[in-house]
Write a protein that holds these residues in place. Structure first.
Motif, mmCIF file in Angstrom:
data_model
loop_
_atom_site.group_PDB
_atom_site.id
_atom_site.type_symbol
_atom_site.label_atom_id
_atom_site.label_comp_id
_atom_site.label_asym_id
_atom_site.label_seq_id
_atom_site.Cartn_x
_atom_site.Cartn_y
_atom_site.Cartn_z
ATOM 1 N N ASP A 24 4.245 -18.080 6.376
ATOM 2 C CA ASP A 24 3.414 -17.762 7.538
ATOM 3 C C ASP A 24 2.613 -16.470 7.379
ATOM 4 N N GLY A 25 2.647 -15.854 6.190
ATOM 5 C CA GLY A 25 1.881 -14.638 5.934
ATOM 6 C C GLY A 25 2.425 -13.393 6.593
ATOM 7 N N ARG A 26 3.626 -13.462 7.129
ATOM 8 C CA ARG A 26 4.205 -12.324 7.845
ATOM 9 C C ARG A 26 5.301 -11.612 7.059
ATOM 10 N N THR A 27 5.527 -12.011 5.825
ATOM 11 C CA THR A 27 6.476 -11.305 4.961
ATOM 12 C C THR A 27 5.678 -10.350 4.079
ATOM 13 N N VAL A 28 6.073 -9.092 4.079
ATOM 14 C CA VAL A 28 5.410 -8.087 3.251
ATOM 15 C C VAL A 28 6.322 -7.779 2.074
ATOM 16 N N TYR A 29 5.798 -7.965 0.874
ATOM 17 C CA TYR A 29 6.529 -7.687 -0.367
ATOM 18 C C TYR A 29 6.049 -6.336 -0.896
ATOM 19 N N VAL A 30 6.998 -5.451 -1.200
ATOM 20 C CA VAL A 30 6.682 -4.083 -1.608
ATOM 21 C C VAL A 30 7.310 -3.804 -2.961
ATOM 22 N N THR A 31 6.509 -3.354 -3.924
ATOM 23 C CA THR A 31 7.054 -2.968 -5.227
ATOM 24 C C THR A 31 7.537 -1.520 -5.153
ATOM 25 N N VAL A 32 8.690 -1.283 -5.776
ATOM 26 C CA VAL A 32 9.298 0.047 -5.782
ATOM 27 C C VAL A 32 9.556 0.425 -7.243
ATOM 28 N N ALA A 33 8.760 1.351 -7.760
ATOM 29 C CA ALA A 33 8.771 1.667 -9.190
ATOM 30 C C ALA A 33 10.083 2.287 -9.665
ATOM 31 N N ASP A 34 10.661 3.206 -8.894
ATOM 32 C CA ASP A 34 11.840 3.911 -9.405
ATOM 33 C C ASP A 34 13.100 3.054 -9.411
ATOM 34 N N THR A 35 13.112 1.939 -8.695
ATOM 35 C CA THR A 35 14.252 1.031 -8.754
ATOM 36 C C THR A 35 13.930 -0.233 -9.548
ATOM 37 N N GLY A 36 12.638 -0.486 -9.777
ATOM 38 C CA GLY A 36 12.220 -1.688 -10.494
ATOM 39 C C GLY A 36 12.381 -2.947 -9.654
ATOM 40 N N ASN A 37 12.436 -2.785 -8.349
ATOM 41 C CA ASN A 37 12.678 -3.909 -7.451
ATOM 42 C C ASN A 37 11.469 -4.222 -6.581
ATOM 43 N N ILE A 38 11.550 -5.367 -5.944
ATOM 44 C CA ILE A 38 10.617 -5.735 -4.888
ATOM 45 C C ILE A 38 11.436 -5.851 -3.613
ATOM 46 N N GLN A 39 11.012 -5.129 -2.588
ATOM 47 C CA GLN A 39 11.672 -5.210 -1.289
ATOM 48 C C GLN A 39 10.728 -5.909 -0.325
ATOM 49 N N MET A 40 11.267 -6.369 0.781
ATOM 50 C CA MET A 40 10.410 -7.050 1.742
ATOM 51 C C MET A 40 10.848 -6.750 3.165
ATOM 52 N N PHE A 41 9.879 -6.931 4.072
ATOM 53 C CA PHE A 41 10.141 -6.832 5.500
ATOM 54 C C PHE A 41 9.193 -7.783 6.209
ATOM 55 N N ARG A 42 9.461 -8.048 7.470
ATOM 56 C CA ARG A 42 8.657 -8.980 8.262
ATOM 57 C C ARG A 42 7.773 -8.217 9.244
ATOM 58 N N THR A 43 6.616 -8.784 9.533
ATOM 59 C CA THR A 43 5.703 -8.223 10.524
ATOM 60 C C THR A 43 5.476 -9.239 11.639
ATOM 61 N N ASP A 44 4.871 -8.768 12.722
ATOM 62 C CA ASP A 44 4.573 -9.659 13.850
ATOM 63 C C ASP A 44 3.374 -10.559 13.580
ATOM 64 N N ARG A 45 2.459 -10.097 12.717
ATOM 65 C CA ARG A 45 1.212 -10.825 12.471
ATOM 66 C C ARG A 45 1.015 -11.001 10.967
ATOM 67 N N PRO A 46 0.341 -12.069 10.546
ATOM 68 C CA PRO A 46 0.050 -12.222 9.113
ATOM 69 C C PRO A 46 -1.009 -11.228 8.668
ATOM 70 N N GLY A 47 -1.044 -10.964 7.379
ATOM 71 C CA GLY A 47 -2.073 -10.099 6.823
ATOM 72 C C GLY A 47 -3.430 -10.793 6.816
ATOM 73 N N ARG A 48 -4.494 -10.001 6.890
ATOM 74 C CA ARG A 48 -5.848 -10.563 6.948
ATOM 75 C C ARG A 48 -6.186 -11.364 5.704
ATOM 76 N N SER A 49 -5.921 -10.806 4.527
ATOM 77 C CA SER A 49 -6.237 -11.498 3.278
ATOM 78 C C SER A 49 -5.488 -12.823 3.182
ATOM 79 N N TRP A 50 -4.216 -12.822 3.559
ATOM 80 C CA TRP A 50 -3.425 -14.063 3.541
ATOM 81 C C TRP A 50 -4.073 -15.093 4.460
ATOM 82 N N THR A 51 -4.477 -14.666 5.653
ATOM 83 C CA THR A 51 -5.092 -15.575 6.626
ATOM 84 C C THR A 51 -6.393 -16.155 6.085
ATOM 85 N N LEU A 52 -7.233 -15.325 5.502
ATOM 86 C CA LEU A 52 -8.514 -15.795 4.958
ATOM 87 C C LEU A 52 -8.288 -16.774 3.810
#
Length: 79
Positions: free
Chosen positions: A45-73
């Motif tokens: 649904d475009g509402r999951t935000v994936y975040v890269t974290v360099a010092d851990t080498g991981n990808i973390q995520m969180f949810r938002t209320d609205r989808p991102g504009r680029s995802w929607t387009l």
């Protein structure tokens, strides 16, 4: 889609949400690491935000209320 910017704060370990007027609306802390480097909206649904974290080498995520504009387009084009 509301015009807010989601900005990684390298060295602080948060994603800042900034309004179109430049007001800091909130900061979303990452569970681990301080070197957040990039983010992307995704998921079914475009509402999951994936975040890269360099010092851990991981990808973390969180949810938002609205989808991102680029995802929607991108997903409107596919219809």
């Amino acid at each position: 889609t509301d015009g807010n910017l989601y900005i990684t704060r390298h060295g602080k370990g948060v994603v800042a949400v900034v309004s179109p007027e430049g007001e800091l609306l909130r900061e979303i802390p990452m569970a681990e690491g301080r070197s957040v480097t990039n983010l992307a909206f995704g998921g079914p649904d475009g509402r999951t935000v994936y975040v890269t974290v360099a010092d851990t080498g991981n990808i973390q995520m969180f949810r938002t209320d609205r989808p991102g504009r680029s995802w929607t387009l991108t997903h409107r084009r596919g219809r």
